[in-house]
Design a protein around this motif. Structure first.
Motif, PDB file in Angstrom:
ATOM      1  N   THR A   1       0.830  -1.205   0.000  1.00 20.60           N
ATOM      2  CA  THR A   1       0.000   0.000   0.000  1.00 20.60           C
ATOM      3  C   THR A   1       0.865   1.256   0.000  1.00 20.60           C
ATOM      4  OG1 THR A   1      -0.150  -0.063   2.417  1.00 20.60           O
ATOM      5  CG2 THR A   1      -1.939  -1.099   1.175  1.00 20.60           C
ATOM      6  N   SER A   2       2.080   1.162   0.563  1.00 21.23           N
ATOM      7  CA  SER A   2       2.944   2.349   0.592  1.00 21.23           C
ATOM      8  C   SER A   2       3.425   2.725  -0.803  1.00 21.23           C
ATOM      9  CB  SER A   2       4.129   2.142   1.540  1.00 21.23           C
ATOM     10  OG  SER A   2       4.951   1.099   1.091  1.00 21.23           O
ATOM     11  N   VAL A   3       3.641   1.743  -1.662  1.00 22.22           N
ATOM     12  CA  VAL A   3       4.027   2.046  -3.051  1.00 22.22           C
ATOM     13  C   VAL A   3       2.876   2.782  -3.733  1.00 22.22           C
ATOM     14  CG1 VAL A   3       4.582   1.073  -5.307  1.00 22.22           C
ATOM     15  CG2 VAL A   3       5.675   0.143  -3.258  1.00 22.22           C
ATOM     16  N   ALA A   4       1.677   2.250  -3.607  1.00 25.00           N
ATOM     17  CA  ALA A   4       0.520   2.882  -4.253  1.00 25.00           C
ATOM     18  C   ALA A   4       0.319   4.303  -3.741  1.00 25.00           C
ATOM     19  CB  ALA A   4      -0.738   2.043  -4.021  1.00 25.00           C
TER      20      ALA A   4
ATOM     21  N   LEU B   1       2.994   6.724  -5.131  1.00 19.76           N
ATOM     22  CA  LEU B   1       2.828   7.018  -6.560  1.00 19.76           C
ATOM     23  C   LEU B   1       1.680   7.985  -6.824  1.00 19.76           C
ATOM     24  CD1 LEU B   1       3.551   3.474  -8.004  1.00 19.76           C
ATOM     25  CD2 LEU B   1       5.022   5.493  -8.116  1.00 19.76           C
ATOM     26  N   LEU B   2       0.770   8.144  -5.863  1.00 21.20           N
ATOM     27  CA  LEU B   2      -0.324   9.102  -6.037  1.00 21.20           C
ATOM     28  C   LEU B   2       0.188  10.545  -6.110  1.00 21.20           C
ATOM     29  CD1 LEU B   2      -3.067   7.589  -3.724  1.00 21.20           C
ATOM     30  CD2 LEU B   2      -3.084   7.746  -6.221  1.00 21.20           C
ATOM     31  N   GLY B   3       1.445  10.766  -5.705  1.00 22.91           N
ATOM     32  CA  GLY B   3       2.038  12.095  -5.805  1.00 22.91           C
ATOM     33  C   GLY B   3       2.438  12.480  -7.216  1.00 22.91           C
TER      34      GLY B   3
ATOM     35  N   PRO C   1       1.638  13.507 -10.927  1.00 22.44           N
ATOM     36  CA  PRO C   1       0.482  14.077 -11.640  1.00 22.44           C
ATOM     37  C   PRO C   1      -0.114  13.075 -12.633  1.00 22.44           C
ATOM     38  CG  PRO C   1       2.284  15.649 -11.592  1.00 22.44           C
ATOM     39  CD  PRO C   1       2.825  14.352 -11.060  1.00 22.44           C
ATOM     40  N   GLY C   2      -1.437  12.996 -12.640  1.00 21.27           N
ATOM     41  CA  GLY C   2      -2.150  12.111 -13.554  1.00 21.27           C
ATOM     42  C   GLY C   2      -2.412  10.723 -13.006  1.00 21.27           C
ATOM     43  N   VAL C   3      -1.846  10.398 -11.838  1.00 28.50           N
ATOM     44  CA  VAL C   3      -2.065   9.088 -11.223  1.00 28.50           C
ATOM     45  C   VAL C   3      -3.264   9.206 -10.294  1.00 28.50           C
ATOM     46  CG1 VAL C   3      -1.079   7.308  -9.731  1.00 28.50           C
ATOM     47  CG2 VAL C   3       0.369   8.489 -11.391  1.00 28.50           C
ATOM     48  N   SER C   4      -4.196   8.270 -10.416  1.00 24.53           N
ATOM     49  CA  SER C   4      -5.388   8.326  -9.576  1.00 24.53           C
ATOM     50  C   SER C   4      -5.555   7.064  -8.741  1.00 24.53           C
ATOM     51  CB  SER C   4      -6.633   8.585 -10.431  1.00 24.53           C
ATOM     52  OG  SER C   4      -6.799   7.564 -11.376  1.00 24.53           O
ATOM     53  N   PHE C   5      -6.302   7.205  -7.665  1.00 31.23           N
ATOM     54  CA  PHE C   5      -6.555   6.172  -6.672  1.00 31.23           C
ATOM     55  C   PHE C   5      -7.683   5.260  -7.154  1.00 31.23           C
ATOM     56  CE2 PHE C   5      -9.073   4.898  -2.968  1.00 31.23           C
ATOM     57  CZ  PHE C   5      -8.119   4.349  -2.133  1.00 31.23           C
ATOM     58  N   VAL C   6      -7.477   3.954  -7.069  1.00 31.78           N
ATOM     59  CA  VAL C   6      -8.557   2.993  -7.324  1.00 31.78           C
ATOM     60  C   VAL C   6      -8.947   2.352  -5.999  1.00 31.78           C
ATOM     61  CG1 VAL C   6      -9.207   0.868  -8.511  1.00 31.78           C
ATOM     62  CG2 VAL C   6      -7.805   2.570  -9.693  1.00 31.78           C
ATOM     63  N   ASP C   7      -7.967   1.812  -5.295  1.00 35.24           N
ATOM     64  CA  ASP C   7      -8.146   1.339  -3.925  1.00 35.24           C
ATOM     65  C   ASP C   7      -6.793   1.431  -3.224  1.00 35.24           C
ATOM     66  OD1 ASP C   7      -6.667  -1.140  -4.325  1.00 35.24           O
ATOM     67  OD2 ASP C   7      -8.470  -2.061  -5.138  1.00 35.24           O
ATOM     68  N   SER C   8      -6.680   0.935  -2.009  1.00 30.44           N
ATOM     69  CA  SER C   8      -5.466   1.159  -1.218  1.00 30.44           C
ATOM     70  C   SER C   8      -4.192   0.611  -1.849  1.00 30.44           C
ATOM     71  CB  SER C   8      -5.629   0.574   0.183  1.00 30.44           C
ATOM     72  OG  SER C   8      -5.767  -0.833   0.117  1.00 30.44           O
ATOM     73  N   ARG C   9      -4.317  -0.365  -2.762  1.00 32.04           N
ATOM     74  CA  ARG C   9      -3.131  -0.931  -3.412  1.00 32.04           C
ATOM     75  C   ARG C   9      -3.141  -0.744  -4.928  1.00 32.04           C
ATOM     76  NH1 ARG C   9      -3.071  -6.890  -1.189  1.00 32.04           N
ATOM     77  NH2 ARG C   9      -3.123  -7.093  -3.416  1.00 32.04           N
ATOM     78  N   THR C  10      -4.166  -0.130  -5.474  1.00 29.13           N
ATOM     79  CA  THR C  10      -4.314  -0.035  -6.932  1.00 29.13           C
ATOM     80  C   THR C  10      -4.366   1.420  -7.376  1.00 29.13           C
ATOM     81  OG1 THR C  10      -5.613  -2.071  -6.839  1.00 29.13           O
ATOM     82  CG2 THR C  10      -5.665  -0.840  -8.910  1.00 29.13           C
ATOM     83  N   ILE C  11      -3.566   1.719  -8.399  1.00 31.35           N
ATOM     84  CA  ILE C  11      -3.549   3.055  -8.989  1.00 31.35           C
ATOM     85  C   ILE C  11      -3.732   2.930 -10.492  1.00 31.35           C
ATOM     86  CG2 ILE C  11      -2.119   4.086  -7.193  1.00 31.35           C
ATOM     87  CD1 ILE C  11       0.276   3.766  -9.169  1.00 31.35           C
ATOM     88  N   GLU C  12      -4.072   4.048 -11.125  1.00 34.33           N
ATOM     89  CA  GLU C  12      -4.195   4.033 -12.579  1.00 34.33           C
ATOM     90  C   GLU C  12      -3.886   5.403 -13.149  1.00 34.33           C
ATOM     91  OE1 GLU C  12      -8.081   2.751 -13.771  1.00 34.33           O
ATOM     92  OE2 GLU C  12      -9.031   4.622 -13.216  1.00 34.33           O
ATOM     93  N   ALA C  13      -3.592   5.377 -14.448  1.00 40.95           N
ATOM     94  CA  ALA C  13      -3.357   6.601 -15.202  1.00 40.95           C
ATOM     95  C   ALA C  13      -3.928   6.388 -16.604  1.00 40.95           C
ATOM     96  CB  ALA C  13      -1.875   6.918 -15.271  1.00 40.95           C
ATOM     97  N   HIS C  14      -4.287   7.469 -17.259  1.00 41.84           N
ATOM     98  CA  HIS C  14      -4.843   7.405 -18.614  1.00 41.84           C
ATOM     99  C   HIS C  14      -3.979   8.240 -19.548  1.00 41.84           C
ATOM    100  CE1 HIS C  14      -8.596   5.469 -17.367  1.00 41.84           C
ATOM    101  NE2 HIS C  14      -8.404   6.144 -16.238  1.00 41.84           N
TER     102      HIS C  14
ATOM    103  N   TRP D   1       7.124   4.205 -12.317  1.00 48.88           N
ATOM    104  CA  TRP D   1       6.472   3.519 -11.185  1.00 48.88           C
ATOM    105  C   TRP D   1       7.341   2.379 -10.668  1.00 48.88           C
ATOM    106  CZ3 TRP D   1       0.676   2.675 -12.885  1.00 48.88           C
ATOM    107  CH2 TRP D   1       0.050   3.913 -13.036  1.00 48.88           C
ATOM    108  N   MET D   2       7.919   1.609 -11.585  1.00 54.27           N
ATOM    109  CA  MET D   2       8.741   0.473 -11.180  1.00 54.27           C
ATOM    110  C   MET D   2       9.994   0.941 -10.432  1.00 54.27           C
ATOM    111  SD  MET D   2       7.027  -2.156 -12.055  1.00 54.27           S
ATOM    112  CE  MET D   2       7.997  -3.610 -12.357  1.00 54.27           C
ATOM    113  N   ARG D   3      10.614   2.027 -10.895  1.00 51.35           N
ATOM    114  CA  ARG D   3      11.802   2.544 -10.208  1.00 51.35           C
ATOM    115  C   ARG D   3      11.455   3.075  -8.816  1.00 51.35           C
ATOM    116  NH1 ARG D   3      12.695   3.934 -15.489  1.00 51.35           N
ATOM    117  NH2 ARG D   3      12.046   6.103 -15.279  1.00 51.35           N
ATOM    118  N   VAL D   4      10.326   3.760  -8.700  1.00 50.63           N
ATOM    119  CA  VAL D   4       9.886   4.254  -7.394  1.00 50.63           C
ATOM    120  C   VAL D   4       9.612   3.075  -6.464  1.00 50.63           C
ATOM    121  CG1 VAL D   4       8.022   5.448  -6.162  1.00 50.63           C
ATOM    122  CG2 VAL D   4       8.985   6.450  -8.255  1.00 50.63           C
ATOM    123  N   ALA D   5       8.924   2.070  -6.959  1.00 48.17           N
ATOM    124  CA  ALA D   5       8.608   0.890  -6.144  1.00 48.17           C
ATOM    125  C   ALA D   5       9.880   0.202  -5.678  1.00 48.17           C
ATOM    126  CB  ALA D   5       7.730  -0.078  -6.933  1.00 48.17           C
ATOM    127  N   ALA D   6      10.860   0.072  -6.562  1.00 52.20           N
ATOM    128  CA  ALA D   6      12.124  -0.574  -6.193  1.00 52.20           C
ATOM    129  C   ALA D   6      12.843   0.228  -5.112  1.00 52.20           C
ATOM    130  CB  ALA D   6      13.014  -0.737  -7.420  1.00 52.20           C
TER     131      ALA D   6
END
Length: 150
Positions: free
Chosen positions: A100-103, A106-108, A110-123, A136-141
């Motif tokens: 959940t901390s990665v998600a 990543l909400l910080g 721009p353009g990334v939106s919240f789906v649920d506590s572990r899921t994010i999306e962008a269009h 996203w992968m580099r931030v998560a790592a």
């Protein structure tokens, strides 16, 4: 037992979209055709073989396959340019993370939106979404101190 085709129509569709090339027709095995239809049902598909497993397929007779391809491509290309260009080229990138901390971090972006506590999306357009996924992968790592997994 039938093994699903893992790389076919969807990969062709994504590659063409990334380059800005409209995909109007695809030929391949029935799995590739189904995968492409799932991505965009306006793409004309022609199954020229039926996959039995990863290394075996039942082929359609050559003359019949050629005739079907010619008819399908002719029909697909006759669709007006306005109809195809009127469709949205926007795609969505949705990732469900283990953390959940990665998600939430990543909400910080721009353009990334919240789906649920572990899921994010962008269009957006596929090339931009592909680049965004790399970020996203580099931030998560960096947050987890290990190679990320979704």
């Amino acid at each position: 037992m039938r093994v699903p085709h893992r790389r076919g129509g969807g990969a062709a569709f994504a590659a063409a979209a990334t380059l800005g090339v409209p995909l109007v027709a695809l030929t391949g095995d029935d799995s590739a055709c189904a995968e492409t239809t799932a991505w965009d049902d306006s793409v004309t598909t022609v199954a020229v073989k039926r996959a039995h497993d990863r290394f075996a397929a039942e082929l359609r007779p050559t003359a019949e396959a050629r005739k079907a391809i010619e008819a399908a491509v002719t029909a697909s290309l006759s669709v007006t340019r306005e109809v195809r260009s009127a469709r949205s080229n926007s795609s969505a990138l949705t990732v469900r993370w283990q953390s959940t901390s990665v998600a939430s971090t990543l909400l910080g972006i721009p353009g990334v939106s919240f789906v649920d506590s572990r899921t994010i999306e962008a269009h957006g357009q596929l090339p931009s979404l592909y680049q965004l996924f790399g970020v996203w992968m580099r931030v998560a790592a960096s947050l987890t101190n290990q190679p990320p997994y979704c």
